[in-house]
Design an enzyme around this catalytic site. Structure first.
Site, mmCIF file in Angstrom:
data_model
loop_
_atom_site.group_PDB
_atom_site.id
_atom_site.type_symbol
_atom_site.label_atom_id
_atom_site.label_comp_id
_atom_site.label_asym_id
_atom_site.label_seq_id
_atom_site.Cartn_x
_atom_site.Cartn_y
_atom_site.Cartn_z
ATOM 1 N N LYS A 1 0.845 -1.195 0.000
ATOM 2 C CA LYS A 1 0.000 0.000 0.000
ATOM 3 C C LYS A 1 0.877 1.240 0.000
ATOM 4 C CE LYS A 1 -3.894 -1.859 2.696
ATOM 5 N NZ LYS A 1 -5.010 -1.665 1.760
ATOM 6 N N ARG B 1 -10.290 -11.608 1.978
ATOM 7 C CA ARG B 1 -11.144 -12.678 1.441
ATOM 8 C C ARG B 1 -10.414 -14.029 1.447
ATOM 9 N NH1 ARG B 1 -11.814 -9.282 -4.012
ATOM 10 N NH2 ARG B 1 -11.261 -7.672 -2.515
HETATM 11 N N1 BES Z 1 -7.978 -3.841 4.463
HETATM 12 C C1 BES Z 1 -8.246 -3.393 3.162
HETATM 13 C C2 BES Z 1 -9.565 -2.651 3.004
HETATM 14 C C3 BES Z 1 -9.729 -1.365 3.741
HETATM 15 C C4 BES Z 1 -9.576 -0.162 3.090
HETATM 16 C C5 BES Z 1 -10.091 -1.349 5.066
HETATM 17 C C6 BES Z 1 -9.779 1.021 3.757
HETATM 18 C C7 BES Z 1 -10.288 -0.157 5.725
HETATM 19 C C8 BES Z 1 -10.130 1.026 5.076
HETATM 20 C C9 BES Z 1 -8.266 -4.582 2.201
HETATM 21 O O1 BES Z 1 -7.491 -5.651 2.557
HETATM 22 C C10 BES Z 1 -7.764 -4.087 0.879
HETATM 23 O O2 BES Z 1 -6.669 -3.670 0.829
HETATM 24 N N2 BES Z 1 -8.616 -4.149 -0.119
HETATM 25 C C11 BES Z 1 -8.277 -3.693 -1.422
HETATM 26 C C12 BES Z 1 -8.822 -4.692 -2.416
HETATM 27 C C13 BES Z 1 -8.299 -4.511 -3.804
HETATM 28 C C14 BES Z 1 -6.828 -4.817 -3.875
HETATM 29 C C15 BES Z 1 -9.066 -5.420 -4.716
HETATM 30 C C16 BES Z 1 -8.928 -2.319 -1.629
HETATM 31 O O3 BES Z 1 -10.006 -2.091 -1.109
HETATM 32 O O4 BES Z 1 -8.313 -1.494 -2.273
HETATM 33 ZN ZN ZN Z 2 -5.463 -5.483 1.893
#
Ligand code: BES
Ligand code: ZN
Ligand code: ZN
Length: 489
Positions: free
Chosen positions: A269, A343
């Site tokens: 990230k 997931r």
């Molecule tokens: N933990 C994150 C989602 C999240 C985002 C939680 C903001 C709380 C606040 C999750 O694991 C994630 O990173 N999801 C990605 C999915 C994508 C790579 C398909 C996302 O939401 O960008």
């Molecule tokens: Zn994630």
């Protein structure tokens, strides 16, 4: 801590009285209170508008030396959450002033045309939750919480609802436990440390609790979950908590995403807000704290908590985009993006418990997608379920507790988007859009035929700034919702 009282205002030993004042209607029955309000409203700066506040000292005919009048706005806007917020705000203000005990005068539910129970419950909850402060990492604990919060009600209300303070305390303690876990730094809640915290709380409540370690999960072939933890030096585990009363009618399973820190893995990230990814275990916190609460509430249903815990880190041993892993269910998953890790751990937890226990209902809660926050904002969770009855029960509980939920669809034709050229399924969609939906569709592939709902709490699990009855950090979202839901399903 919380208690209902029919105190005589001429005699009570409590020195601070809180009087909620409505802008355009008299909401109190007692003439002594009405007189006090008339006096306060004579002042130009106090009309009972939302957030209007005034403290008057040593007023005639009442014993408390300090009367805190607080405006709640117009009658048509009054609903339980206004009272929750008001109580939280006042408790915080009084604790900051160094007070230790206060007495709220509750408005008359008849005049408000809201059920008495909802009014009393909202005041109790707002006060208890607003009194919590996350300061365990500070040496200098400047503000001390109030020691006792009382609520003045008529005798018939006290008699009918005298059980409420205890129940509200129990449930809100669950919310606070979840808040503390979510706010806690990730170095203090690695999967192993967090599981130990859960186990110690669960044992106190005499819950049956088992922890599957990495070795056992390898042997049992939790391939999808293990791929997520592969990059971290902190080993994964899975906690299973069981509340099993003698004459249970059905079994409800609560699964919570427990990523103790989500760096994104190899799909790292960006630096912005990365520290808040310590909250990626908020689903796990809600599930574990709910089970601990359930053990105290003792409902007649069997409740099982399943809490997969991992840390998602990049390293030489981390899973790569392009990897194909075999999940517990036997289905192969192509990892398109290591940041869509929630997931991956949830499907193994879901498949495992569905196969092992064959529960009647499974609910999972997860900070699953940023897309859900884009869709519903930071205060509303997304609910996904093929079952209309279960969805509407969740939404109703959300309205009651103000842990709001909104149903989103599971469209059959969107399944196309998570097909993989090389494996049975892929953990990211081929479209940039509808990410909360495609994530939910991915989970749905592993529910077999079980009655299931998924709640995406990425928005409401964490409040950077806090609000009237929650400080900055974890909100404990899900515990009050789940406890209320248990009575409905
Ligand atoms: N933990 C994150 C989602 C999240 C985002 C939680 C903001 C709380 C606040 C999750 O694991 C994630 O990173 N999801 C990605 C999915 C994508 C790579 C398909 C996302 O939401 O960008
Ligand atoms: Zn994630
Ligand atoms: Zn995540």
């Amino acid at each position: 801590m919380l208690n209902l009282t029919t105190a005589d205002l001429k005699k009570t030993a409590i020195s601070t009285l809180i009087v909620p004042v409505c802008e355009d209607m008299e909401i109190h029955e007692k003439s002594i209170i009405k007189t006090l309000i008339r006096e306060a409203k004579k002042l130009k700066e106090f009309k009972g508008k939302t957030n209007d506040e005034i403290i008057l000292y040593n007023m005639p005919s009442v014993k408390p030396e300090r009367i805190f009048f607080t405006g709640i706005g117009k009658i048509e806007k009054l609903k339980p959450d206004v009272f929750r917020s008001l109580a939280g705000r006042i408790v915080k203000a009084c604790a900051t002033k160094g007070l230790s005990e206060i007495l709220f005068v509750l408005p008359s539910a008849k005049r408000l045309k809201i059920e008495t129970e909802s009014v009393v419950e909202a005041f109790l909850e707002g006060a208890y939750l607003g009194n919590h402060l996350f300061d365990r990492y500070k040496k200098d604990k400047k503000v001390k919480p109030l020691k006792r919060i009382s609520f003045m009600v008529p005798p018939d209300v006290k008699q009918k609802f005298n059980h409420l303070p205890k129940r509200v305390e129990t449930i809100c303690q669950g919310t606070i436990l979840a808040r503390e876990w979510v706010s806690m730094p990730p170095n203090d809640k690695t999967p192993e440390l967090f599981s130990k915290r859960i186990v110690s709380m669960a044992k106190k409540e005499k819950l049956k609790v088992t922890v599957l370690n990495e070795k056992e999960m390898k042997r049992m072939k939790f391939g999808s979950l293990l791929a997520v933890s592969a990059g971290s030096v902190n080993k994964p585990c899975m906690v299973v908590m069981e509340y099993n009363p003698v004459k249970s009618t059905k079994e409800i399973v609560f699964v919570g995403k427990g990523v103790t820190f989500d760096s994104g893995g190899i799909n790292l990230k960006s630096a912005d807000g990365l520290d808040s990814m310590k909250m990626d275990m908020a689903g796990a916190a809600a599930a574990a704290a709910s089970l601990i609460t359930v053990a105290k509430l003792k409902p007649r249903v069997k409740v099982t908590g399943v809490i997969p815990l991992v840390e998602n880190m990049p390293s030489g041993s981390a899973a790569r985009p392009g990897d194909i892993v075999k999940s517990y269910s036997g289905k192969t998953v192509e990892i398109g993006n290591t940041d869509a890790e929630g997931r991956l751990i949830l499907i193994d937890a879901l498949s495992y418990i569905i196969k092992k226990n064959k529960p009647d209902i499974v609910i999972d809660m997860a900070t699953l997608t940023g897309a859900c926050v884009v869709a519903l904002g930071e205060k509303i969770a997304g609910v996904f379920s093929p079952d209309d009855e279960l969805s509407s029960a969740i939404i109703k509980s959300g309205e009651k507790t103000d842990e709001r939920c909104w149903r989103l669809p599971l469209p059959e034709d969107y399944k196309e988007l998570i097909k993989s050229d090389f494996a049975d399924i892929k953990n990211i969609a081929s479209s940039r859009y509808g990410g909360a939906i495609t994530a939910a569709l991915f989970l749905a592939e592993f529910r077999k035929k079980t009655k299931w709902a998924h709640i995406d709490i990425a928005g409401p699990a964490y409040a950077k700034k806090g609000n009237a009855y929650c400080g900055p950090g974890g909100t404990g979202f899900g515990v009050r919702l789940f406890c209320d839901l248990l009575d409905k399903i």
